[in-house]
Design an enzyme around this catalytic site. Sequence first.
Site, PDB file in Angstrom:
ATOM      1  N   HIS A  90      63.233  21.824  37.950  1.00  0.00           N
ATOM      2  CA  HIS A  90      63.219  21.785  36.547  1.00  0.00           C
ATOM      3  C   HIS A  90      64.276  23.041  35.939  1.00  0.00           C
ATOM      4  CE1 HIS A  90      60.605  18.498  36.068  1.00  0.00           C
ATOM      5  NE2 HIS A  90      59.550  19.198  36.237  1.00  0.00           N
ATOM      6  N   GLU A 142      75.073   1.267  45.343  1.00  0.00           N
ATOM      7  CA  GLU A 142      74.520   2.353  45.720  1.00  0.00           C
ATOM      8  C   GLU A 142      73.571   2.096  46.963  1.00  0.00           C
ATOM      9  OE1 GLU A 142      71.723   3.539  42.695  1.00  0.00           O
ATOM     10  OE2 GLU A 142      71.379   1.649  41.885  1.00  0.00           O
ATOM     11  N   ASP A 160      72.137   7.827  45.251  1.00  0.00           N
ATOM     12  CA  ASP A 160      71.414   6.910  46.105  1.00  0.00           C
ATOM     13  C   ASP A 160      72.248   6.685  47.316  1.00  0.00           C
ATOM     14  OD1 ASP A 160      68.743   6.932  45.361  1.00  0.00           O
ATOM     15  OD2 ASP A 160      69.008   5.442  43.695  1.00  0.00           O
ATOM     16  N   CYS A 200      79.503   6.766  39.080  1.00  0.00           N
ATOM     17  CA  CYS A 200      78.655   7.509  37.749  1.00  0.00           C
ATOM     18  C   CYS A 200      77.702   8.476  38.290  1.00  0.00           C
ATOM     19  CB  CYS A 200      77.691   6.339  36.993  1.00  0.00           C
ATOM     20  SG  CYS A 200      76.768   5.558  37.988  1.00  0.00           S
TER      21      CYS A 200
END
Length: 542
Positions: free
Chosen positions: A193, A432, A456, A503
């Site tokens: 995080h 992906e 991915d 992307c």
Amino acid sequence: MAEERNKIIEGKSAFSGIAIGPIRELTKKNKVVRRNHVDDADAELKRFESAKEQAIEELGQLYEKALAQVGEENAAIFEVHQMMLEDEDYCDSVHNIITSQQVNAEYAVASTGDNFSEMFASMDDEYMKARAADVKDISERLIRVLEGKSEDVGDSQEASIILADDLAPSETIQLDRSKILAFVTRAGSTNSHTAILARTMNIPALVCVPAEEGLDGKQAIVDGKQGRLIVDPDEATLKEYEAKLKEEQRHRELLVALKDKATRTKSGREIRLYANIGGVSDVGAVLMNGAEGIGLFRSEFLYLEKDEYPSEEDQFQAYRKVAEMMAGKQVIIRTLDIGADKKIDYFSLDTEENPALGYRAVRICLDRPEIFKTQLRALYRASAYGNIAIMVPMIISRWEVLKVKDIIEEVKAELTAQKIPFGNPEFGIMIETPAAVVIADDLAPEVDFFSIGTNDLTQYTLAIDRQNAKLDTFYDAHHPAVLKMIQMIIDSAHKAGIWAGICGELGADTELTEQFVNMGIDELSVSPAMVLPVRERVVEMD
């Protein structure tokens, strides 16, 4: 004996950049929670419930603060913490310990937190392992509220390099952003995080830095590019890095000049440079950084922030608002992509041994068409108000694409019958999986564009869990197999007369920008903060 100068401590870079300043070490006091016998268990239960409500309210305030500072996607962790505080198993455990052992609420919360944290930490699934830190965070918050103490994340009058064992999301977001020069943590990974927030906040960050005594207050340099913390630098080193920092600042000023320029090479080759977002609140960053459109709107965050399925109207309003704000610039919205590391309670998904290869994304949408149709109706309605495109993730077969198109035709027929206006959005798929790459020639004639999800694609091609910090050494996003697959995808797209974009995270890797352009990529979609650095790289190309 003089202390060592230029002491170099090696870590891992979570976000590049240079910071120079004093170290401020945030240390967590080892809280000893005493076990006290109580005569009135009901009163302790009421204390617990009251503390829980206050903690939920605090997390709501943190969510609003995070929303303003780092966007909806990064703020979502505080909503997750609110849900965890309401978790029936967690609350039942606290209640049971209070009533069966006749003990104080603080002890019951501490025991429950330890038990649940250990349970999550022992799981094989990396996503579930990460929940151990979240349970610890909410339990510490509850204990603090029960003890009547205010939140203390350390205060400072000067900008500093923040050093800690690790930082909970709640601690990170409460620090005064103007006083943070860099983050340095001993634990964590490049996907923690703190690392994600550092990237969003554009702050240099190091993780996995070995523990050293007596660093608090010392002058230091964070070299985010090399992954180094240089403690007590000598004058020559300090001057060297001050010059580098000055050059960095000058470079940022130059980037601002590129904000409204076309993303075009010197020879005239133009690339569409778009931005990735997680919600409506991120649009401001897209516009501020001069992106030419939105290449990935992660629609699942509309589902993650609710405790029931979002209605067609809720989704329509969100999609419409983004389309209107982008004022004719293209907005590519990814259909629901949950499963794997993104779980939602009300979907009632089974626990899977290998969720990354399991029931997720388009597989859920085709298996539960009523959910999918609701989203598609909202998307088509919103397409009447702007330049919306729709893309579907995790495709592995042509029949999946044809089935999605059948459902789209049903939706269009329904809207037409109901005299509800809609536009004509482009329809694309995410490539992906290696399977989609191999049959890209068969898929291309069925769609308007390909968008390559490199995160991915890399994970599945290399057979590596990208969230497992132990595998960082083996995870190579520049692997020749991945780059060859990207070239295959672009070639298949152009052969069929459609465009291809990227992307995933690799789209923002400026070391590969020139290679992608030479491969023939038509579009790159990156985080808003990376739009200008990528544009600079393109306009410098011949």
